[in-house]
Motif scaffolding. Sequence first.
Motif, PDB file in Angstrom:
ATOM      1  N   ALA A  78     -25.646 -16.283  36.264  1.00  0.00           N
ATOM      2  CA  ALA A  78     -26.263 -17.584  36.016  1.00  0.00           C
ATOM      3  C   ALA A  78     -27.512 -17.784  36.864  1.00  0.00           C
ATOM      4  O   ALA A  78     -28.500 -18.370  36.394  1.00  0.00           O
ATOM      5  CB  ALA A  78     -25.255 -18.700  36.294  1.00  0.00           C
ATOM      6  N   ILE A  79     -27.498 -17.305  38.099  1.00  0.00           N
ATOM      7  CA  ILE A  79     -28.691 -17.413  38.944  1.00  0.00           C
ATOM      8  C   ILE A  79     -29.828 -16.602  38.342  1.00  0.00           C
ATOM      9  O   ILE A  79     -30.986 -17.037  38.318  1.00  0.00           O
ATOM     10  CB  ILE A  79     -28.377 -16.948  40.379  1.00  0.00           C
ATOM     11  CG1 ILE A  79     -27.365 -17.889  41.034  1.00  0.00           C
ATOM     12  CG2 ILE A  79     -29.655 -16.903  41.223  1.00  0.00           C
ATOM     13  CD1 ILE A  79     -26.858 -17.396  42.375  1.00  0.00           C
ATOM     14  N   GLY A  80     -29.518 -15.414  37.822  1.00  0.00           N
ATOM     15  CA  GLY A  80     -30.549 -14.596  37.180  1.00  0.00           C
ATOM     16  C   GLY A  80     -31.088 -15.241  35.920  1.00  0.00           C
ATOM     17  O   GLY A  80     -32.300 -15.288  35.697  1.00  0.00           O
ATOM     18  N   LEU A  81     -30.192 -15.778  35.080  1.00  0.00           N
ATOM     19  CA  LEU A  81     -30.636 -16.419  33.844  1.00  0.00           C
ATOM     20  C   LEU A  81     -31.392 -17.709  34.139  1.00  0.00           C
ATOM     21  O   LEU A  81     -32.293 -18.096  33.380  1.00  0.00           O
ATOM     22  CB  LEU A  81     -29.435 -16.700  32.942  1.00  0.00           C
ATOM     23  CG  LEU A  81     -29.746 -17.240  31.544  1.00  0.00           C
ATOM     24  CD1 LEU A  81     -30.653 -16.287  30.774  1.00  0.00           C
ATOM     25  CD2 LEU A  81     -28.468 -17.508  30.764  1.00  0.00           C
ATOM     26  N   ASN A  82     -31.057 -18.373  35.238  1.00  0.00           N
ATOM     27  CA  ASN A  82     -31.757 -19.604  35.598  1.00  0.00           C
ATOM     28  C   ASN A  82     -33.241 -19.353  35.869  1.00  0.00           C
ATOM     29  O   ASN A  82     -34.078 -20.226  35.616  1.00  0.00           O
ATOM     30  CB  ASN A  82     -31.099 -20.226  36.832  1.00  0.00           C
ATOM     31  CG  ASN A  82     -31.746 -21.525  37.239  1.00  0.00           C
ATOM     32  OD1 ASN A  82     -31.792 -22.477  36.474  1.00  0.00           O
ATOM     33  ND2 ASN A  82     -32.287 -21.565  38.452  1.00  0.00           N
ATOM     34  N   ILE A  83     -33.578 -18.175  36.376  1.00  0.00           N
ATOM     35  CA  ILE A  83     -34.992 -17.861  36.594  1.00  0.00           C
ATOM     36  C   ILE A  83     -35.738 -17.836  35.263  1.00  0.00           C
ATOM     37  O   ILE A  83     -36.855 -18.348  35.158  1.00  0.00           O
ATOM     38  CB  ILE A  83     -35.116 -16.504  37.326  1.00  0.00           C
ATOM     39  CG1 ILE A  83     -34.624 -16.654  38.766  1.00  0.00           C
ATOM     40  CG2 ILE A  83     -36.561 -15.993  37.306  1.00  0.00           C
ATOM     41  CD1 ILE A  83     -34.629 -15.372  39.558  1.00  0.00           C
ATOM     42  N   ALA A 251     -33.773  -9.841  34.796  1.00  0.00           N
ATOM     43  CA  ALA A 251     -33.104  -8.592  34.403  1.00  0.00           C
ATOM     44  C   ALA A 251     -32.589  -7.833  35.623  1.00  0.00           C
ATOM     45  O   ALA A 251     -31.494  -7.251  35.578  1.00  0.00           O
ATOM     46  CB  ALA A 251     -34.079  -7.723  33.615  1.00  0.00           C
ATOM     47  N   MET A 252     -33.350  -7.817  36.712  1.00  0.00           N
ATOM     48  CA  MET A 252     -32.905  -7.158  37.942  1.00  0.00           C
ATOM     49  C   MET A 252     -31.593  -7.740  38.440  1.00  0.00           C
ATOM     50  O   MET A 252     -30.663  -7.004  38.797  1.00  0.00           O
ATOM     51  CB  MET A 252     -33.983  -7.306  39.021  1.00  0.00           C
ATOM     52  CG  MET A 252     -35.211  -6.464  38.812  1.00  0.00           C
ATOM     53  SD  MET A 252     -36.517  -6.866  40.008  1.00  0.00           S
ATOM     54  CE  MET A 252     -35.672  -6.519  41.560  1.00  0.00           C
ATOM     55  N   ILE A 253     -31.510  -9.068  38.451  1.00  0.00           N
ATOM     56  CA  ILE A 253     -30.281  -9.714  38.930  1.00  0.00           C
ATOM     57  C   ILE A 253     -29.121  -9.420  37.978  1.00  0.00           C
ATOM     58  O   ILE A 253     -27.987  -9.185  38.415  1.00  0.00           O
ATOM     59  CB  ILE A 253     -30.514 -11.223  39.097  1.00  0.00           C
ATOM     60  CG1 ILE A 253     -31.597 -11.470  40.152  1.00  0.00           C
ATOM     61  CG2 ILE A 253     -29.222 -11.932  39.481  1.00  0.00           C
ATOM     62  CD1 ILE A 253     -32.023 -12.915  40.290  1.00  0.00           C
ATOM     63  N   GLY A 254     -29.392  -9.413  36.672  1.00  0.00           N
ATOM     64  CA  GLY A 254     -28.351  -9.046  35.714  1.00  0.00           C
ATOM     65  C   GLY A 254     -27.862  -7.624  35.917  1.00  0.00           C
ATOM     66  O   GLY A 254     -26.661  -7.353  35.863  1.00  0.00           O
ATOM     67  N   GLY A 255     -28.797  -6.685  36.164  1.00  0.00           N
ATOM     68  CA  GLY A 255     -28.414  -5.306  36.437  1.00  0.00           C
ATOM     69  C   GLY A 255     -27.628  -5.169  37.728  1.00  0.00           C
ATOM     70  O   GLY A 255     -26.687  -4.362  37.821  1.00  0.00           O
ATOM     71  N   PHE A 256     -27.996  -5.944  38.737  1.00  0.00           N
ATOM     72  CA  PHE A 256     -27.271  -5.960  40.011  1.00  0.00           C
ATOM     73  C   PHE A 256     -25.822  -6.379  39.782  1.00  0.00           C
ATOM     74  O   PHE A 256     -24.877  -5.723  40.268  1.00  0.00           O
ATOM     75  CB  PHE A 256     -27.988  -6.931  40.959  1.00  0.00           C
ATOM     76  CG  PHE A 256     -27.524  -6.877  42.387  1.00  0.00           C
ATOM     77  CD1 PHE A 256     -26.745  -5.841  42.876  1.00  0.00           C
ATOM     78  CD2 PHE A 256     -27.887  -7.888  43.277  1.00  0.00           C
ATOM     79  CE1 PHE A 256     -26.338  -5.793  44.203  1.00  0.00           C
ATOM     80  CE2 PHE A 256     -27.490  -7.862  44.597  1.00  0.00           C
ATOM     81  CZ  PHE A 256     -26.707  -6.814  45.058  1.00  0.00           C
ATOM     82  N   ALA A 257     -25.622  -7.466  39.032  1.00  0.00           N
ATOM     83  CA  ALA A 257     -24.266  -7.929  38.727  1.00  0.00           C
ATOM     84  C   ALA A 257     -23.484  -6.880  37.944  1.00  0.00           C
ATOM     85  O   ALA A 257     -22.295  -6.651  38.194  1.00  0.00           O
ATOM     86  CB  ALA A 257     -24.335  -9.241  37.947  1.00  0.00           C
ATOM     87  N   GLY A 258     -24.148  -6.209  37.000  1.00  0.00           N
ATOM     88  CA  GLY A 258     -23.481  -5.188  36.208  1.00  0.00           C
ATOM     89  C   GLY A 258     -23.027  -4.007  37.043  1.00  0.00           C
ATOM     90  O   GLY A 258     -21.931  -3.469  36.834  1.00  0.00           O
ATOM     91  N   GLY A 259     -23.848  -3.586  38.001  1.00  0.00           N
ATOM     92  CA  GLY A 259     -23.467  -2.472  38.862  1.00  0.00           C
ATOM     93  C   GLY A 259     -22.238  -2.779  39.697  1.00  0.00           C
ATOM     94  O   GLY A 259     -21.323  -1.949  39.832  1.00  0.00           O
ATOM     95  N   ILE A 260     -22.193  -3.983  40.277  1.00  0.00           N
ATOM     96  CA  ILE A 260     -21.025  -4.374  41.078  1.00  0.00           C
ATOM     97  C   ILE A 260     -19.787  -4.474  40.193  1.00  0.00           C
ATOM     98  O   ILE A 260     -18.691  -4.029  40.567  1.00  0.00           O
ATOM     99  CB  ILE A 260     -21.298  -5.714  41.791  1.00  0.00           C
ATOM    100  CG1 ILE A 260     -22.452  -5.553  42.787  1.00  0.00           C
ATOM    101  CG2 ILE A 260     -20.050  -6.211  42.503  1.00  0.00           C
ATOM    102  CD1 ILE A 260     -22.892  -6.847  43.443  1.00  0.00           C
TER     103      ILE A 260
END
Length: 385
Positions: A78-83, A251-260
């Motif tokens: 949500a933080i990533g999409l908020n950007i 997208a970076m934040i989304g990828g970060f969440a996906g990796g974890i």
Amino acid sequence: MKGDGVTTQENTRRSFQPVNGAREWWQHAPMWQRYLVYIALIVFALILPAPWIGSFMSPASDWTSVLIFPIGTYILLAIGLNIVVGLAGMLDLGFVAFFAIGAYTVAIFGTKFGWNVWPTILVGIVLAAVSGVILGAPTLRLRGDYLAIVTLGFGEIVRIVAQNTDGIGGARGITNIPHPSPIFGMEFLLDPAPYYYLILVAIVLVIVFSVRLQKSRVGRAWAAIREDEDAAELMGVPTFKFKLLAFAIGAMIGGFAGGIYASKAVFIAPDNFPFILSATILAAVVLGGAGNLPGVILGAFLVAWIPERLRSVEWLKHLLGDRDPAEFRILLFGAVLVLMMALRPEGILPSRQRKAELREGTGGMGSLGGEVAGPGTEAPAEVAK
């Protein structure tokens, strides 16, 4: 009827006076008081997995695991999409694609090449950002519904490609994804607690990054684009560059969440990344208050936690029988969003700027909601027909 609607909105606004009072206090609070609040929030987050809290918050499930997924993962997404949505004013319906790219990067490099999880998470962040640029470069000249349709298509393309590519597991997915190597004495194996603290650190880092961006020249450019892209362009703001930057950072934040997520889940498949996940995260952002980080975090928490809490409600168990309350999440979201749009259209904890945009009749999201009438305003004549 119009008077009744205004009265209802005024009553709702009065009911949120304590929230507005807290906002006023925060705006004028000295720095030492702010740091005390930050410390208190960090301490609360550190003790949040405690069993005595979990016994109420999630009696039917392991509370620490729930804090990792869905709660922690939803907050990070949500933080990533908020950007993209809240700060830059672009409607993205395919955000789950970047989540999938980060997860598949960790899975592929970990299982096929034996890489450690830590560098693969970084690679996943980079690949997600590159994917955001590749998607955004030809499409960000579109606006509103047209951009939303393109992003929706991109999300489905990523999922279908993963489902039909045998080299990355196909519909069977990827199993035996390695856990992260120990760090600071924490073993990332069966115990969920280290993963909770990992995702907590990730959320804190992303919050700091997002706040610094919002207060910088970049954040001011995003606000100008959200309010009126044409006017921003005329004033010399390179709108395309800043929109592309917003897409890449989200997208970076989304990828970060996906990796974890992949390193914790050990198994991923295309079915883990449906369109409805994008819609869920977007609902969290709008529900909490797009553009305001505390609101977005609250919205994501509620969207993730409420279905888990409903699992243990006895009368609901008897009503639903063997069915999982999470299956009715979309029905719940729809009902809550309809009520919110009628009574609190700016969200639970909106930013002041978004409230001002709503009063001006821009729907609270700049040009994204430019045809939506706000309180005390009327829709354009061509919309009202």
